[in-house]
Design a protein around this motif. Sequence first.
Motif, PDB file in Angstrom:
ATOM      1  N   GLU A   4       0.813  -1.205   0.000  1.00  0.00           N
ATOM      2  CA  GLU A   4       0.000   0.000   0.000  1.00  0.00           C
ATOM      3  C   GLU A   4       0.845   1.252   0.000  1.00  0.00           C
ATOM      4  OE1 GLU A   4      -1.282   0.712   4.538  1.00  0.00           O
ATOM      5  OE2 GLU A   4      -1.900  -1.207   3.704  1.00  0.00           O
ATOM      6  N   VAL A   5       2.157   1.150   0.296  1.00  0.00           N
ATOM      7  CA  VAL A   5       3.004   2.332   0.298  1.00  0.00           C
ATOM      8  C   VAL A   5       3.608   2.595  -1.063  1.00  0.00           C
ATOM      9  CG1 VAL A   5       3.552   2.136   2.730  1.00  0.00           C
ATOM     10  CG2 VAL A   5       5.079   1.100   1.063  1.00  0.00           C
ATOM     11  N   GLU A   6       3.544   1.627  -1.959  1.00  0.00           N
ATOM     12  CA  GLU A   6       4.124   1.814  -3.280  1.00  0.00           C
ATOM     13  C   GLU A   6       3.133   2.536  -4.172  1.00  0.00           C
ATOM     14  OE1 GLU A   6       5.483  -1.872  -4.871  1.00  0.00           O
ATOM     15  OE2 GLU A   6       6.585  -2.368  -3.055  1.00  0.00           O
ATOM     16  N   GLN A   7       3.553   3.685  -4.695  1.00  0.00           N
ATOM     17  CA  GLN A   7       2.736   4.451  -5.609  1.00  0.00           C
ATOM     18  C   GLN A   7       3.637   4.944  -6.720  1.00  0.00           C
ATOM     19  OE1 GLN A   7       0.515   7.530  -3.709  1.00  0.00           O
ATOM     20  NE2 GLN A   7      -0.335   6.178  -2.181  1.00  0.00           N
ATOM     21  N   PRO A   8       3.106   5.083  -7.916  1.00  0.00           N
ATOM     22  CA  PRO A   8       3.919   5.585  -9.018  1.00  0.00           C
ATOM     23  C   PRO A   8       4.470   6.970  -8.710  1.00  0.00           C
ATOM     24  CG  PRO A   8       1.791   4.778  -9.804  1.00  0.00           C
ATOM     25  CD  PRO A   8       1.745   4.760  -8.312  1.00  0.00           C
ATOM     26  N   ALA A   9       5.679   7.210  -9.178  1.00  0.00           N
ATOM     27  CA  ALA A   9       6.324   8.504  -8.938  1.00  0.00           C
ATOM     28  C   ALA A   9       5.489   9.650  -9.493  1.00  0.00           C
ATOM     29  CB  ALA A   9       7.721   8.518  -9.546  1.00  0.00           C
ATOM     30  N   ALA A  10       4.825   9.431 -10.620  1.00  0.00           N
ATOM     31  CA  ALA A  10       4.012  10.484 -11.224  1.00  0.00           C
ATOM     32  C   ALA A  10       2.887  10.909 -10.291  1.00  0.00           C
ATOM     33  CB  ALA A  10       3.445  10.014 -12.549  1.00  0.00           C
ATOM     34  N   GLU A  11       2.357   9.965  -9.521  1.00  0.00           N
ATOM     35  CA  GLU A  11       1.277  10.289  -8.588  1.00  0.00           C
ATOM     36  C   GLU A  11       1.739  11.272  -7.524  1.00  0.00           C
ATOM     37  OE1 GLU A  11      -1.481   7.587  -6.197  1.00  0.00           O
ATOM     38  OE2 GLU A  11      -1.157   6.516  -8.079  1.00  0.00           O
ATOM     39  N   SER A  12       2.983  11.144  -7.084  1.00  0.00           N
ATOM     40  CA  SER A  12       3.503  12.035  -6.054  1.00  0.00           C
ATOM     41  C   SER A  12       3.557  13.474  -6.534  1.00  0.00           C
ATOM     42  CB  SER A  12       4.907  11.599  -5.631  1.00  0.00           C
ATOM     43  OG  SER A  12       4.842  10.374  -4.970  1.00  0.00           O
ATOM     44  N   GLY A  13       3.782  13.661  -7.826  1.00  0.00           N
ATOM     45  CA  GLY A  13       3.856  15.001  -8.370  1.00  0.00           C
ATOM     46  C   GLY A  13       2.533  15.732  -8.322  1.00  0.00           C
ATOM     47  N   THR A  14       1.435  15.003  -8.208  1.00  0.00           N
ATOM     48  CA  THR A  14       0.123  15.634  -8.183  1.00  0.00           C
ATOM     49  C   THR A  14      -0.365  15.883  -6.761  1.00  0.00           C
ATOM     50  OG1 THR A  14      -1.014  13.503  -8.284  1.00  0.00           O
ATOM     51  CG2 THR A  14      -0.531  14.583 -10.384  1.00  0.00           C
ATOM     52  N   LEU A  15       0.386  15.422  -5.780  1.00  0.00           N
ATOM     53  CA  LEU A  15      -0.016  15.619  -4.387  1.00  0.00           C
ATOM     54  C   LEU A  15       0.157  17.074  -3.987  1.00  0.00           C
ATOM     55  CD1 LEU A  15       1.611  12.609  -2.488  1.00  0.00           C
ATOM     56  CD2 LEU A  15      -0.802  12.965  -2.960  1.00  0.00           C
ATOM     57  N   GLY A  16      -0.790  17.571  -3.228  1.00  0.00           N
ATOM     58  CA  GLY A  16      -0.631  18.882  -2.631  1.00  0.00           C
ATOM     59  C   GLY A  16       0.294  18.774  -1.427  1.00  0.00           C
ATOM     60  N   TYR A  17       0.726  19.914  -0.940  1.00  0.00           N
ATOM     61  CA  TYR A  17       1.648  19.921   0.201  1.00  0.00           C
ATOM     62  C   TYR A  17       1.050  19.206   1.407  1.00  0.00           C
ATOM     63  CZ  TYR A  17       4.280  21.415   4.221  1.00  0.00           C
ATOM     64  OH  TYR A  17       4.998  21.406   5.393  1.00  0.00           O
ATOM     65  N   GLU A  18      -0.176  19.553   1.759  1.00  0.00           N
ATOM     66  CA  GLU A  18      -0.793  18.977   2.950  1.00  0.00           C
ATOM     67  C   GLU A  18      -0.976  17.474   2.818  1.00  0.00           C
ATOM     68  OE1 GLU A  18      -1.838  21.721   1.442  1.00  0.00           O
ATOM     69  OE2 GLU A  18      -1.540  23.272   2.960  1.00  0.00           O
ATOM     70  N   GLN A  19      -1.352  17.014   1.619  1.00  0.00           N
ATOM     71  CA  GLN A  19      -1.507  15.575   1.394  1.00  0.00           C
ATOM     72  C   GLN A  19      -0.168  14.855   1.572  1.00  0.00           C
ATOM     73  OE1 GLN A  19      -3.044  16.232  -2.589  1.00  0.00           O
ATOM     74  NE2 GLN A  19      -4.859  15.025  -2.062  1.00  0.00           N
ATOM     75  N   ALA A  20       0.877  15.403   0.961  1.00  0.00           N
ATOM     76  CA  ALA A  20       2.201  14.784   1.052  1.00  0.00           C
ATOM     77  C   ALA A  20       2.698  14.797   2.490  1.00  0.00           C
ATOM     78  CB  ALA A  20       3.193  15.502   0.136  1.00  0.00           C
ATOM     79  N   ARG A  21       2.488  15.907   3.181  1.00  0.00           N
ATOM     80  CA  ARG A  21       2.929  16.018   4.574  1.00  0.00           C
ATOM     81  C   ARG A  21       2.204  15.002   5.454  1.00  0.00           C
ATOM     82  NH1 ARG A  21       0.398  20.757   7.006  1.00  0.00           N
ATOM     83  NH2 ARG A  21      -1.242  19.195   7.059  1.00  0.00           N
ATOM     84  N   ASP A  22       0.893  14.892   5.279  1.00  0.00           N
ATOM     85  CA  ASP A  22       0.124  13.958   6.097  1.00  0.00           C
ATOM     86  C   ASP A  22       0.528  12.516   5.836  1.00  0.00           C
ATOM     87  OD1 ASP A  22      -1.175  16.139   7.170  1.00  0.00           O
ATOM     88  OD2 ASP A  22      -3.027  15.848   6.014  1.00  0.00           O
ATOM     89  N   GLU A  23       0.751  12.185   4.567  1.00  0.00           N
ATOM     90  CA  GLU A  23       1.184  10.824   4.246  1.00  0.00           C
ATOM     91  C   GLU A  23       2.585  10.567   4.802  1.00  0.00           C
ATOM     92  OE1 GLU A  23       1.924   7.773   0.533  1.00  0.00           O
ATOM     93  OE2 GLU A  23       0.792   9.599   0.136  1.00  0.00           O
ATOM     94  N   LEU A  24       3.451  11.570   4.735  1.00  0.00           N
ATOM     95  CA  LEU A  24       4.801  11.432   5.285  1.00  0.00           C
ATOM     96  C   LEU A  24       4.752  11.193   6.789  1.00  0.00           C
ATOM     97  CD1 LEU A  24       7.858  11.478   4.955  1.00  0.00           C
ATOM     98  CD2 LEU A  24       7.756  13.986   5.047  1.00  0.00           C
ATOM     99  N   ILE A  25       3.877  11.888   7.477  1.00  0.00           N
ATOM    100  CA  ILE A  25       3.713  11.680   8.922  1.00  0.00           C
ATOM    101  C   ILE A  25       3.303  10.241   9.202  1.00  0.00           C
ATOM    102  CG2 ILE A  25       2.245  12.279  10.906  1.00  0.00           C
ATOM    103  CD1 ILE A  25       2.253  15.191   9.772  1.00  0.00           C
ATOM    104  N   GLU A  26       2.391   9.718   8.388  1.00  0.00           N
ATOM    105  CA  GLU A  26       1.942   8.333   8.560  1.00  0.00           C
ATOM    106  C   GLU A  26       3.077   7.343   8.282  1.00  0.00           C
ATOM    107  OE1 GLU A  26      -0.390   5.017   9.355  1.00  0.00           O
ATOM    108  OE2 GLU A  26      -0.580   7.113   9.958  1.00  0.00           O
ATOM    109  N   VAL A  27       3.866   7.620   7.263  1.00  0.00           N
ATOM    110  CA  VAL A  27       5.014   6.748   6.951  1.00  0.00           C
ATOM    111  C   VAL A  27       5.985   6.719   8.121  1.00  0.00           C
ATOM    112  CG1 VAL A  27       7.088   6.570   5.491  1.00  0.00           C
ATOM    113  CG2 VAL A  27       4.841   6.922   4.441  1.00  0.00           C
TER     114      VAL A  27
END
Length: 83
Positions: A4-27
């Motif tokens: 569930e942690v593997e996502q295509p690199a292209a998908e990460s480019g579409t993440l907003g800051y808050e989404q990326a930050r929240d997912e990073l906190i979970e990781v």
Amino acid sequence: MTSEVEQPAAESGTLGYEQARDELIEVVRRLEAGGTTLEESLALWERGEELAKVCRRWLEGARARLDAALAEETGAQDEDADA
């Protein structure tokens, strides 16, 4: 291995800051909690690195916009002082 942690690199480019930050906190939370296999931990680490890059790009972009706005404001004030 599909994780569930593997996502295509292209998908990460579409993440907003808050989404990326929240997912990073979970990781980070999952890594700190332990109990994952070495393979899962490596996948989490790699995802975390990718998310950190996304956050860094957003912050650098915000900083550049702020610097440009401040430079513009300073330029306008300098023009007013010259008038």
